[in-house]
Design an enzyme around this catalytic site. Structure first.
Site, PDB file in Angstrom:
ATOM      1  N   ASP A  79       1.142  -1.603  -0.270  1.00  0.00           N
ATOM      2  CA  ASP A  79      -0.448  -0.162   0.256  1.00  0.00           C
ATOM      3  C   ASP A  79       1.141   1.234  -0.030  1.00  0.00           C
ATOM      4  OD1 ASP A  79      -1.958   2.145   0.358  1.00  0.00           O
ATOM      5  OD2 ASP A  79      -2.425   1.204   1.858  1.00  0.00           O
ATOM      6  N   LYS A  80       0.069   2.341  -0.315  1.00  0.00           N
ATOM      7  CA  LYS A  80       1.134   3.480  -0.321  1.00  0.00           C
ATOM      8  C   LYS A  80       0.321   5.087   0.348  1.00  0.00           C
ATOM      9  CE  LYS A  80      -0.167   6.261  -2.320  1.00  0.00           C
ATOM     10  NZ  LYS A  80      -0.676   8.095  -2.895  1.00  0.00           N
ATOM     11  N   HIS A  81       0.390   5.234   0.742  1.00  0.00           N
ATOM     12  CA  HIS A  81      -0.038   6.775   2.095  1.00  0.00           C
ATOM     13  C   HIS A  81       0.361   8.046   1.500  1.00  0.00           C
ATOM     14  CE1 HIS A  81      -2.209   8.544   4.802  1.00  0.00           C
ATOM     15  NE2 HIS A  81      -0.869   9.480   5.295  1.00  0.00           N
ATOM     16  N   SER A  82       0.146   9.103   1.119  1.00  0.00           N
ATOM     17  CA  SER A  82       0.265  10.281   0.782  1.00  0.00           C
ATOM     18  C   SER A  82       0.052  10.841   2.477  1.00  0.00           C
ATOM     19  CB  SER A  82       0.279  11.075  -0.161  1.00  0.00           C
ATOM     20  OG  SER A  82      -0.519  11.939  -0.429  1.00  0.00           O
ATOM     21  N   THR A 119      -9.029  11.394  -2.022  1.00  0.00           N
ATOM     22  CA  THR A 119      -8.932  10.132  -2.751  1.00  0.00           C
ATOM     23  C   THR A 119     -10.229  10.132  -2.417  1.00  0.00           C
ATOM     24  OG1 THR A 119      -6.804   9.260  -2.476  1.00  0.00           O
ATOM     25  CG2 THR A 119      -7.942   8.014  -3.297  1.00  0.00           C
ATOM     26  N   ARG A 167      -8.070  14.908  18.995  1.00  0.00           N
ATOM     27  CA  ARG A 167      -6.614  15.837  18.502  1.00  0.00           C
ATOM     28  C   ARG A 167      -7.606  17.526  17.809  1.00  0.00           C
ATOM     29  NH1 ARG A 167      -3.647  12.182  15.294  1.00  0.00           N
ATOM     30  NH2 ARG A 167      -2.952  13.883  14.534  1.00  0.00           N
ATOM     31  N   SER A 182      -1.655   7.713  13.899  1.00  0.00           N
ATOM     32  CA  SER A 182      -3.338   8.203  13.758  1.00  0.00           C
ATOM     33  C   SER A 182      -2.842   7.211  12.156  1.00  0.00           C
ATOM     34  CB  SER A 182      -3.102   9.299  13.983  1.00  0.00           C
ATOM     35  OG  SER A 182      -4.551   9.556  12.511  1.00  0.00           O
ATOM     36  N   LYS A 186      -3.834   2.584  10.839  1.00  0.00           N
ATOM     37  CA  LYS A 186      -4.558   2.426   9.935  1.00  0.00           C
ATOM     38  C   LYS A 186      -4.038   2.102   8.804  1.00  0.00           C
ATOM     39  CE  LYS A 186      -5.657   6.801  10.388  1.00  0.00           C
ATOM     40  NZ  LYS A 186      -5.869   8.044   9.979  1.00  0.00           N
ATOM     41  N   LYS A 187      -2.788   1.726   8.241  1.00  0.00           N
ATOM     42  CA  LYS A 187      -2.581   1.125   7.462  1.00  0.00           C
ATOM     43  C   LYS A 187      -2.363   0.079   8.223  1.00  0.00           C
ATOM     44  CE  LYS A 187      -2.827   3.935   4.100  1.00  0.00           C
ATOM     45  NZ  LYS A 187      -3.548   3.566   2.978  1.00  0.00           N
TER      46      LYS A 187
HETATM   47  N1  URA Z   1      -3.334  11.807   8.119  1.00  0.00           N
HETATM   48  C1  URA Z   1      -4.009  10.706   9.793  1.00  0.00           C
HETATM   49  O1  URA Z   1      -4.653   9.687   8.436  1.00  0.00           O
HETATM   50  N2  URA Z   1      -4.004  11.513  10.742  1.00  0.00           N
HETATM   51  C2  URA Z   1      -3.039  12.510  11.097  1.00  0.00           C
HETATM   52  O2  URA Z   1      -3.112  12.881  12.493  1.00  0.00           O
HETATM   53  C3  URA Z   1      -2.702  13.277  10.334  1.00  0.00           C
HETATM   54  C4  URA Z   1      -2.873  13.133   9.309  1.00  0.00           C
END
Ligand code: URA
Length: 430
Positions: A79-82, A119, A167, A182, A186-187
């Protein structure tokens, strides 16, 4: 371990043991810890920071606060996260490209907020496309299509949902350990083996300077690797938008063009770099990733005919206004933040998670920083609906796109990389 003693220990500045962090996160998820108590913990974490070990423990606890997806034996799970930016439609191209290269891509994605696009909002410009798929559907789709792009299910990292909301309310968003927990919870809950990070740098990004981006990327890579996921990060330019299109339907159209081997060079270059696969360019030019995209769209309830006929995308009926160069000269900075804000004003973005977006509005940015232009040459097209937000957006765009005599300093597309394997090592080695 009770929350009172955890808070006293946080207040005294003591290093938190993993069990204390686990107890805190569990209490957040099952709501046995009150919101003021959780807010106090966040404020202490924000003020004093968290060590590497504490950040790892927080991330692991947040991941385990819900379900962790598990997949049958098979091709590598990537997977990729931006970290988010303006005009960033890379996921729409990369997920089907990786799937077409034989990898499995269980991509859980997010929505846009403020000037940054999301996305899921872009994909929902495809009529019928669903981002709220149940786990059973995701499992079947991954086996049959090789990729999905869907939203966070209720059972995935539920502690993050509570903590992220708090937050926002307590101005504790911009702390690296909390961001790491955070993003990665999720990833990691997706059950991936390889993670490629695209940490954006510049005005349109969360991280404004390379030093800030490098610090976040390093923390992300360390915690991901410490959690057993192979990870590397690229720091990439977000001082200008990525590609030409900024919005929702327009970005889907540009992603489809890229999947056809067309579209802006910078988008293609970044997709290929993040793909990190020796056959990525050849595969992209074969047309197979475009077919894979159509299959993914169909599997998620969307109309695959948008691939051949983008006029089927939602949001039709917008009007266009050209912004032209007021004089001959050189285009200066094409400020990503200002252009993202302009698209937001036109209705392409939202300020609260529950607000709707207008799929059709946005921008087409024709000018690139440093480009020579003649007087009257088109710099940008505003896509608006009945003039909504047009006056403010026009002013923002004119301030963002100045024509002068000197070429601006711009960031290179790839500012830096973090992680031993480098990006190309990760996926290609699998
Ligand atoms: N994206 C997230 O999912 N969490 C953060 O804290 C900041 C950006």
């Amino acid at each position: 371990m009770n929350i009172e003693s955890i808070l006293l220990s946080m207040r005294s500045g003591s290093e938190q043991r993993p069990e204390a962090i686990e107890a805190f996160v569990r209490g957040v998820a099952d709501e046995s810890i009150s919101r003021p108590q959780a807010a106090a913990w966040l404020a202490w974490a924000y003020m004093r920071g968290l060590s590497g070990a504490e950040t790892l423990a927080l991330t692991r606890a947040m991941t385990r606060s819900g379900e962790v997806l598990s997949w049958p034996e098979g091709a590598p799970l990537v997977d990729k996260h931006s970290t988010g930016g303006v005009g960033d439609k890379v996921s729409l191209v990369l997920a089907p490209l990786w799937a077409s290269l034989g990898l499995r891509v269980p991509m859980i994605s997010g929505r846009g907020l403020g000037h940054t696009g999301g996305t899921l909002d872009k994909l929902e410009a495809i009529p019928g496309y669903r981002c709220d798929l149940e786990e059973a559907h995701l499992i079947q789709q991954l086996a049959e299509v090789g990729c999905f792009i869907s939203g966070q299910t209720r059972s995935l990292a539920p502690a993050d949902r509570v903590l992220y909301g708090l937050r926002n309310e307590t101005s504790t968003v911009d702390a690296n350990p909390l961001i790491v927990g955070s993003i990665l919870s999720k990833k990691l809950a997706e059950g991936v083996e390889h993670l490629v990070l695209d940490v954006k740098v510049g005005s349109g990004a969360f991280m404004k300077t390379p030093a800030q981006a490098r610090a976040l990327a390093t923390a992300l890579v360390e915690v991901a690797e410490g959690s057993g996921v192979r990870c590397a990060a690229n720091l990439t330019a977000m001082d200008r938008p990525l590609g030409v299109a900024v919005g929702n339907a327009v970005e889907v159209e540009e992603a489809i063009a890229c999947l056809r081997g067309e579209g802006p060079d910078e988008l293609r270059e970044l997709v290929l770099l993040l793909a990190g696969h020796p056959r990525a360019a050849e595969e992209l030019d074969s047309g197979r990733p475009l077919e894979r995209f159509a299959r993914m769209v169909e599997a998620q309830g969307g109309d695959p005919r948008v691939v051949d006929d983008p006029s089927r995308l939602q949001g039709a009926g917008v009007e266009e206004e050209l912004v032209r160069a007021p004089r001959a000269g050189v285009v200066g900075e094409v400020d990503a933040l200002a252009l993202g804000m302009a698209a937001f004003r036109l209705g392409a973005g939202r300020s609260r998670a529950e607000d709707p977006v207008d799929f059709g509005v946005g921008l087409r940015v024709h000018a690139r920083p440093g480009q020579r232009v003649r007087e009257g040459e088109p710099l940008l097209t505003l896509l608006h609906r009945g003039g909504r937000g047009l006056e403010v957006a026009r002013a923002q765009v004119l301030a963002a796109l100045r024509v002068g005599d000197v070429a601006p300093d711009v960031l290179p597309l790839v500012v830096d990389t973090v992680g031993d394997a480098g990006l190309s090592g990760i996926v290609a080695a699998s």
